[in-house]
Design a protein around this motif. Structure first.
Motif, PDB file in Angstrom:
ATOM      1  N   SER A   3       0.873  -1.027  -0.075  1.00 15.73           N
ATOM      2  CA  SER A   3       0.394  -0.146   0.201  1.00 15.73           C
ATOM      3  C   SER A   3       0.842   1.436   0.132  1.00 15.73           C
ATOM      4  O   SER A   3       0.855   1.598   1.066  1.00 15.73           O
ATOM      5  N   ALA A   4       1.278   1.351  -1.466  1.00 10.91           N
ATOM      6  CA  ALA A   4       2.326   2.762  -1.480  1.00 10.91           C
ATOM      7  C   ALA A   4       2.005   2.866  -3.011  1.00 10.91           C
ATOM      8  O   ALA A   4       1.597   2.703  -3.061  1.00 10.91           O
ATOM      9  N   PRO A   5       2.507   4.454  -3.177  1.00 11.41           N
ATOM     10  CA  PRO A   5       2.745   4.830  -3.944  1.00 11.41           C
ATOM     11  C   PRO A   5       3.577   4.191  -5.303  1.00 11.41           C
ATOM     12  O   PRO A   5       4.600   3.607  -4.927  1.00 11.41           O
ATOM     13  N   ASP A   6       3.522   3.979  -6.587  1.00 14.00           N
ATOM     14  CA  ASP A   6       4.641   3.813  -7.556  1.00 14.00           C
ATOM     15  C   ASP A   6       6.052   4.367  -7.274  1.00 14.00           C
ATOM     16  O   ASP A   6       7.032   3.294  -6.861  1.00 14.00           O
ATOM     17  N   ILE A   7       5.956   5.571  -6.849  1.00  8.83           N
ATOM     18  CA  ILE A   7       7.375   6.178  -6.432  1.00  8.83           C
ATOM     19  C   ILE A   7       7.819   6.984  -5.401  1.00  8.83           C
ATOM     20  O   ILE A   7       6.248   7.262  -4.690  1.00  8.83           O
ATOM     21  N   VAL A   8       8.173   6.347  -4.734  1.00  8.51           N
ATOM     22  CA  VAL A   8       8.774   7.225  -3.011  1.00  8.51           C
ATOM     23  C   VAL A   8      10.508   7.950  -3.169  1.00  8.51           C
ATOM     24  O   VAL A   8      11.557   7.162  -3.390  1.00  8.51           O
ATOM     25  N   ALA A   9      10.304   8.964  -3.227  1.00 16.69           N
ATOM     26  CA  ALA A   9      11.064   9.817  -2.782  1.00 16.69           C
ATOM     27  C   ALA A   9      11.927  10.833  -1.907  1.00 16.69           C
ATOM     28  O   ALA A   9      10.726  11.083  -0.791  1.00 16.69           O
ATOM     29  N   THR A  10      12.468   9.946  -0.387  1.00 18.11           N
ATOM     30  CA  THR A  10      12.565   9.867   1.034  1.00 18.11           C
ATOM     31  C   THR A  10      13.202  11.739   1.313  1.00 18.11           C
ATOM     32  O   THR A  10      12.975  12.050   2.422  1.00 18.11           O
ATOM     33  N   GLY A  11      14.667  11.659   0.751  1.00 20.88           N
ATOM     34  CA  GLY A  11      15.755  11.860   1.312  1.00 20.88           C
ATOM     35  C   GLY A  11      16.549  11.141   1.636  1.00 20.88           C
ATOM     36  O   GLY A  11      16.039   9.802   2.563  1.00 20.88           O
ATOM     37  N   ASP A  12      17.217  11.218   2.412  1.00 18.43           N
ATOM     38  CA  ASP A  12      18.431  10.686   3.155  1.00 18.43           C
ATOM     39  C   ASP A  12      17.978   9.477   4.441  1.00 18.43           C
ATOM     40  O   ASP A  12      17.041  10.233   4.677  1.00 18.43           O
ATOM     41  N   PRO A  13      17.827   7.906   4.288  1.00 21.07           N
ATOM     42  CA  PRO A  13      19.127   7.380   4.064  1.00 21.07           C
ATOM     43  C   PRO A  13      18.577   6.591   1.838  1.00 21.07           C
ATOM     44  O   PRO A  13      19.441   6.390   1.134  1.00 21.07           O
TER      45      PRO A  13
END
Length: 309
Positions: free
Chosen positions: A187-197
């Protein structure tokens, strides 16, 4: 007169360069120390717990903005080896059925010689000789170094110190990559950009042309990757899995988990396009000479060829 060239490196830049020279009627030989097409556009399929997972574990997509590359990508789409991926942007494309599909398609008419590690270049009058573990090749009129910046100086230094210095000034950033396969859809979007790490995480099975189970690729940030460059794969996998879970919520136990270390991942940015010395028949191409994108590698390869032509 038909001229000859040896292209060392069969990634996007090297294949683009070799193809352009062949179009012009040159006799071209392509060499790569890898075992198959892919390089930093690598893909693989694995089986675990009765499930099949396909991962793009290098470049996740490519953009097409330059008119020449736009036309090339459109041709790849007609050839069935590329498709749009709107989730990553209007100009984003992926290779099919994996990112390496494009390179496999490019390599077919060029027939690169795989598992060939070129150790030395010898300049003899008007010709170049390539030295490798099995001996040396017949002479060529020109040599093109289509390699990561870190691998250029060892071959270039004896013949062109300026090229060696340029490469040394534009090193690549490393990247740890973790591949995770799950038995159920997250249950998550197709792309996850988070920052470090975590710099980027993507559901590979959301890309066009992909089959198989729920496959995720996670790229660590360059800084985190540098700090953990010599860490073991088990600890890297555990750390990035934990960070991913903190971002998307509790995860099921993965059916497959593995890590890959890219020592030369995101290239530098010399912003010169390509490097060429037609007077001695030496050139270099790669994304590090332009900008860290797949498109830049293709453009650099073409520019190197044109400079020699």
């Amino acid at each position: 007169m038909i001229r000859s060239a040896a292209v060392i490196g069969a990634g996007m830049a090297g294949l683009a360069c070799a193809a352009r020279l062949m179009e012009a009627g040159w006799r071209v030989a392509s060499f790569d120390k890898g075992r198959r097409p892919g390089g930093r556009m690598a893909s693989k399929t694995v089986t675990a717990e009765g499930l099949s997972f396909t991962f793009d574990y290098g470049a996740q997509y490519m953009t097409a903005r330059d008119p020449g590359f736009v036309a090339q990508v459109a041709q790849w789409e007609r050839d069935g080896v590329a498709a749009r991926w709107p989730a990553a942007g209007d100009a984003a494309w992926v290779g099919t059925p994996g990112m390496n599909g494009v390179l496999s398609h490019m390599a077919e008419p060029l027939a690169p010689r795989w598992s060939m590690h070129i150790r030395e270049l010898v300049r003899d009058g008007q010709h170049w000789w390539l030295v490798h573990d099995a001996g040396r090749e017949d002479p060529y009129d020109a040599v093109i170094l289509a390699l990561p910046a870190e691998q250029v100086p060892a071959l270039a230094q004896p013949h062109d110190p300026a090229l060696a210095r340029l490469a040394e000034a534009h090193p690549s950033a490393p990247c740890w990559t973790v591949m995770l396969g799950f038995g159920t859809r997250l249950s998550a979007p197709d792309i996850v950009a988070t920052g470090d790490p975590i710099d980027w995480a993507a559901r590979n099975t959301a890309k066009p042309g992909r089959d198989g189970g729920e496959a995720w690729t996670i790229h660590a940030t360059p800084d985190w990757s540098r700090r953990h460059l010599e860490s073991d794969t088990a600890s890297v996998t555990a750390s990035l899995l934990r960070a991913f879970e903190e971002r998307v919520g509790t995860l099921p136990s993965p059916a497959y988990a593995a890590a890959h270390r890219w020592r030369y991942a995101r290239s530098g940015k010399a912003a010169v396009g390509a490097y060429a010395r037609p007077d001695i028949g030496l050139a270099a191409c790669g994304d590090w000479l332009l900008a860290p994108r797949v498109e830049s590698a293709w453009l650099s390869g073409r520019q190197a060829a044109e400079a020699l032509l």
